[in-house]
Design a protein around this motif. Structure first.
Motif, mmCIF file in Angstrom:
data_model
loop_
_atom_site.group_PDB
_atom_site.id
_atom_site.type_symbol
_atom_site.label_atom_id
_atom_site.label_comp_id
_atom_site.label_asym_id
_atom_site.label_seq_id
_atom_site.Cartn_x
_atom_site.Cartn_y
_atom_site.Cartn_z
ATOM 1 N N UNK A 29 0.850 -1.196 0.000
ATOM 2 C CA UNK A 29 0.000 0.000 0.000
ATOM 3 C C UNK A 29 0.875 1.231 0.000
ATOM 4 N N UNK A 30 0.363 2.325 -0.530
ATOM 5 C CA UNK A 30 1.049 3.610 -0.458
ATOM 6 C C UNK A 30 0.228 4.637 0.326
ATOM 7 N N UNK A 31 -0.739 4.147 1.118
ATOM 8 C CA UNK A 31 -1.571 5.029 1.930
ATOM 9 C C UNK A 31 -1.218 4.857 3.407
ATOM 10 N N UNK A 32 -0.879 5.943 4.109
ATOM 11 C CA UNK A 32 -0.572 5.837 5.542
ATOM 12 C C UNK A 32 -1.757 5.375 6.380
ATOM 13 N N UNK A 33 -2.995 5.757 5.999
ATOM 14 C CA UNK A 33 -4.144 5.348 6.809
ATOM 15 C C UNK A 33 -4.373 3.838 6.740
ATOM 16 N N UNK A 34 -4.132 3.225 5.578
ATOM 17 C CA UNK A 34 -4.265 1.774 5.477
ATOM 18 C C UNK A 34 -3.177 1.091 6.299
ATOM 19 N N UNK A 35 -1.956 1.609 6.222
ATOM 20 C CA UNK A 35 -0.870 1.020 7.012
ATOM 21 C C UNK A 35 -1.170 1.106 8.504
ATOM 22 N N UNK A 36 -1.688 2.239 8.957
ATOM 23 C CA UNK A 36 -1.985 2.405 10.384
ATOM 24 C C UNK A 36 -3.154 1.518 10.815
ATOM 25 N N UNK A 37 -4.151 1.355 9.958
ATOM 26 C CA UNK A 37 -5.274 0.491 10.329
ATOM 27 C C UNK A 37 -4.812 -0.946 10.497
ATOM 28 N N UNK A 38 -3.868 -1.380 9.689
ATOM 29 C CA UNK A 38 -3.328 -2.730 9.842
ATOM 30 C C UNK A 38 -2.420 -2.839 11.057
ATOM 31 N N UNK A 92 4.721 0.370 0.806
ATOM 32 C CA UNK A 92 5.093 -0.368 2.005
ATOM 33 C C UNK A 92 4.399 -1.725 2.006
ATOM 34 N N UNK A 93 4.969 -2.662 2.754
ATOM 35 C CA UNK A 93 4.456 -4.028 2.802
ATOM 36 C C UNK A 93 3.763 -4.277 4.128
ATOM 37 N N UNK A 94 2.694 -5.076 4.091
ATOM 38 C CA UNK A 94 1.905 -5.411 5.287
ATOM 39 C C UNK A 94 1.855 -6.924 5.414
ATOM 40 N N UNK A 95 2.153 -7.427 6.598
ATOM 41 C CA UNK A 95 2.129 -8.871 6.848
ATOM 42 C C UNK A 95 1.725 -9.118 8.302
ATOM 43 N N UNK A 96 1.028 -10.226 8.571
ATOM 44 C CA UNK A 96 0.483 -11.189 7.611
ATOM 45 C C UNK A 96 -0.849 -10.704 7.058
ATOM 46 N N UNK A 97 -1.324 -11.360 6.014
ATOM 47 C CA UNK A 97 -2.613 -10.999 5.424
ATOM 48 C C UNK A 97 -3.407 -12.278 5.184
ATOM 49 N N UNK A 98 -4.665 -12.110 4.819
ATOM 50 C CA UNK A 98 -5.506 -13.217 4.379
ATOM 51 C C UNK A 98 -6.094 -12.849 3.021
ATOM 52 N N UNK A 99 -6.762 -13.793 2.397
ATOM 53 C CA UNK A 99 -7.383 -13.522 1.100
ATOM 54 C C UNK A 99 -8.427 -12.413 1.224
ATOM 55 N N UNK A 100 -9.126 -12.393 2.361
ATOM 56 C CA UNK A 100 -10.191 -11.404 2.538
ATOM 57 C C UNK A 100 -9.617 -10.008 2.792
ATOM 58 N N UNK A 101 -8.366 -9.912 3.233
ATOM 59 C CA UNK A 101 -7.723 -8.602 3.372
ATOM 60 C C UNK A 101 -7.584 -7.929 2.017
ATOM 61 N N UNK A 102 -7.355 -8.734 0.972
ATOM 62 C CA UNK A 102 -7.193 -8.183 -0.369
ATOM 63 C C UNK A 102 -8.508 -7.704 -0.960
ATOM 64 N N UNK A 103 -9.637 -8.119 -0.382
ATOM 65 C CA UNK A 103 -10.946 -7.723 -0.884
ATOM 66 C C UNK A 103 -11.508 -6.522 -0.131
#
Length: 525
Positions: free
Chosen positions: A257-266, A282-293
Motif C-alpha cells: 500500500x502507499x496510503x498511511x491510513x491503510x498502514x496504520x489500520x493494519x 510499504x508491505x503489510x504482513x500477515x494478510x488473508x485472502x479477505x484482506x485483499x478484498x
C-alpha cells in the motif's frame, strides 16, 4: 552419482564463501589510526575516481589539522558551512580542555556520533552524513547533516478514493515513518531499522505496535530479512519476493500500500508494516485472502453501503474468474443449458467464425491484456485514449471480419470490467493469471474441467500461509467472532474485538455497548 553430488556441494560452498568474501571486502574493516594522513588516504582510496566526494581540509581552532568528507548532493552544504566549518575554524576565546568533549557536547549539530571504524565512516559518508577527522585521534565524528532532494507528500496514485486522507507515502523513509507517527502518537509504535544490500545499503524499517503484534511474528520477519544477501534493494517488491511463504503461488502473501491510513489500520489490528527506503509502497504482513478484498472506503462510508460494495466485489470476482470459462464450456459441450432462442442467436453470430470458442476466447483475452498493459506503460496523456480507442476499433473490426463473434466481445468486456472491481492490483493479477488455465480446462473437459480447476484452487488456498497464518482465515479455519468484517462490514460500534491473526494479546480494541442512540446519558425508558 556420489561424485556429482560432492561437486555440487563443493560449488555451493564455494559460491557461499565467495559471496561472504565479497560482502567482507566491500569496505575496510580496520579501525582508524592515530596517523591523520593515513586515515585520509585510506578513505580517499575507497572513493577513488569519485568526483562528487569532497575532501575539505581546514585547521581546527587554528591549530589542529582536520578534514571534513562528504558527498555533494547528499549533504547539507549550507549546514556544513554554518554549523561546522564556521565555528570550528575560529580560534576559541577560552582554552579548550578536550577536543572530543567539545565536538561531542558543544557542536551545533543535532546528531553527532563518534566513530572509530573505517567501515562506519564509509557508511556514514554514503548515507549523506559528513565525517570529521582531525589529527592526533584514532576516531572521528559522523555529523547528521544529510540532505537531498525529495518528492513532496502527494495523493496516492494507485489507491485513489472518494473519501479519506489524500496523503500518500513518498520515497523518503523518514517522511514515511513520520506519517505513521503523526497518526499513531503512542510510544507503543516501534520502528526497527536495518541495512540490506551489498552496494545499495538500503534502509528497511519494521513498524509494529508493541502489545498488539505478536513477538513471534516480529522475530520471524526480522529473521527473514536478515537472511537476505543481495547486491541491492531497489523497491519493496525485492523484499516481498524474498520473504514470502510460497514464492510459486499466484496469490500474494504480502499486501502493499502507499496510503498511511491503510498502514496504520493494519498496525492497529496487530500486523507489521515493512517500509523500504526509495519507494512509496510499504508491505503489510500477515494478510488473508479477505484482506485483499477490503478497501479503505468500506470503513469511511456507512456500513450498509460498505457491505453492498463488498458483496459486489465478491460477485464480480467470480465473474472475472469464471465467465469466459463458463461461456466456452457451455458453447462447446453443454448447449442444452442455453435457451433455444439464445442458442440460435449465438450460433448465427458464430456462423462465419473459423475458430472454436476456446481459441476465440484466448485470442480476445490476450489482446485485452495487451491493451491493458499498453495503457499502463504509455504516458498518462495518451495511455487511456489509446487503450479505449484501440479496444473499440479492434473489437469492431474483428467482428466485421468474422474473426470473433459479438457474444465473445461482450463476454470479454464484462470480464475486463469485473477485474477492475478488485481493490488490490496484486490480487487482480492472480485472478487474471488463473483465468487462462480455467479456460483451457473448460475447452477440453467442459464444466467438469472448471470444477476440477476450482477444487485445485480451493485446495491451494487452504494450504497457503502468510507468515504462518491460514490464507482463508477466519473462514477456514472458522472463527465466528471474526466474521464481522469478512463477507459483510459490521457497524464500527459492533467490531469491539480486533482480528487475531497472530495471537490473543490485547483482544478488545474498544468498549462494548457503544451503539448510537438518541437517548441522553442516564435517561431510561
Amino acid at each position: 552419482m556420489i561424485r556429482n553430488v560432492s561437486k555440487l556441494v563443493g560449488k555451493t560452498k564455494e559460491k557461499e564463501s565467495h559471496l561472504q568474501k565479497n560482502h567482507e571486502d566491500s569496505k575496510p574493516q580496520d579501525t582508524l589510526h592515530k596517523n591523520f594522513n593515513q586515515n585520509v588516504e585510506t578513505i580517499r582510496s575507497v572513493y577513488d575516481n569519485c568526483s562528487d566526494v569532497v575532501f575539505r581540509p581546514f585547521l581546527l581552532f587554528g591549530k589542529t589539522r582536520a578534514i571534513i568528507i562528504y558527498i555533494e548532493g547528499l549533504s547539507d552544504i549550507e549546514g556544513i558551512e554554518e554549523f561546522v566549518l564556521s565555528p570550528l575554524m575560529q580560534e576559541p576565546t577560552n582554552e579548550v580542555q578536550s577536543l572530543n568533549e567539545f565536538l561531542e557536547q558543544k557542536m551545533p549539530v543535532s546528531k553527532v556520533k563518534k566513530v572509530n571504524m573505517f567501515a562506519d565512516c564509509i557508511e556514514s559518508i554514503s548515507t549523506g552524513n559528513p565525517i570529521l577527522l582531525y589529527e592526533g585521534e584514532n576516531n572521528g565524528f559522523s555529523l547528521g547533516l544529510a540532505k537531498w532532494e525529495k518528492r513532496g507528500i502527494e495523493e496516492a496514485v494507485a489507491e485513489a478514493g472518494i473519501r479519506g486522507s489524500r496523503e500518500g507515502f513518498n520515497e523518503s523513509l523518514e517522511v514515511n515513518t513520520s506519517q505513521l507517527r503523526r497518526i499513531i502518537k503512542s510510544p507503543a509504535l516501534k520502528i526497527q531499522t536495518m541495512k540490506i544490500g551489498k552496494y545499495t545499503k538500503t534502509t528497511v524499517a519494521i513498524a509494529y505496535i508493541d502489545g498488539l503484534a505478536n513477538k513471534t511474528l516480529i522475530e520471524e520477519i526480522t529473521s527473514r530479512l536478515e537472511r537476505i544477501e543481495i547486491d541491492g534493494i531497489l523497491e519493496s517488491g525485492y523484499i516481498e519476493e524474498m520473504i514470502e511463504d510460497n514464492p510459486y503461488s499466484p496469490f500474494p502473501q504480502i499486501m502493499s500500500t502507499e496510503r498511511p491510513d491503510i498502514a496504520c489500520s493494519n498496525l492497529l489490528e496487530g500486523r507489521a508494516v515493512i517500509l523500504v527506503e526509495g519507494t512509496p509502497f510499504t508491505l503489510i504482513a500477515p494478510i488473508s485472502f479477505f484482506s485483499l478484498m477490503q478497501s479503505q472506503e468500506d470503513y469511511y462510508q456507512r456500513f450498509l453501503m460498505g457491505t453492498l460494495i463488498r458483496w459486489l466485489r465478491y460477485v464480480f470476482l467470480g465473474i472475472s474468474l469464471l465467465l469466459p470459462s463458463l461461456y466456452i464450456a457451455i458453447l462447446t459441450f453443454h448447449q442444452e443449458m442455453v435457451p433455444t432462442q439464445l442458442l440460435l442467436s449465438m450460433a448465427s453470430s458464430r456462423e462465419a467464425v473459423p475458430f472454436p470458442a476456446l481459441v476465440e476466447a484466448l485470442l480476445m483475452e490476450i489482446m485485452f491484456e495487451a491493451m491493458r498493459e499498453a495503457g499502463v506503460r504509455l504516458p498518462k496523456q495518451i495511455g487511456s485514449s489509446v487503450s479505449i480507442v484501440g479496444t473499440l476499433v479492434i473489437g469492431q473490426a474483428s467482428v466485421q471480419a468474422g474473426l470473433v463473434s459479438a457474444p465473445m466481445i461482450i463476454v470479454v468486456s464484462i470480464t475486463g470490467i469485473s477485474s477492475f472491481m478488485m481493490p488490490r492490483y496484486i490480487a487482480g493479477i492472480a485472478i487474471r493469471m488463473l483465468r487462462f488455465p480455467l479456460m483451457i480446462l473448460a475447452g477440453t473437459l467442459g464444466l467438469l474441467g472448471i470444477m476440477m480447476g476450482m477444487i485445485a484452487i480451493a485446495i491451494h488456498l487452504c494450504n497457503l500461509r502468510s507468515f504462518g497464518v491460514p490464507y482463508l482465515s477466519p473462514l477456514a479455519p472458522l472463527k465466528t467472532r471474526e466474521l464481522k468484517d469478512v463477507l459483510w462490514r459490521s457497524p464500527l460500534w459492533m467490531m469491539d474485538t480486533r482480528p487475531h491473526l497472530t495471537g490473543d494479546a490485547n483482544l478488545y480494541r474498544q468498549s462494548s455497548g457503544q451503539e448510537p442512540s438518541p437517548k441522553r446519558a442516564g435517561e431510561s425508558d
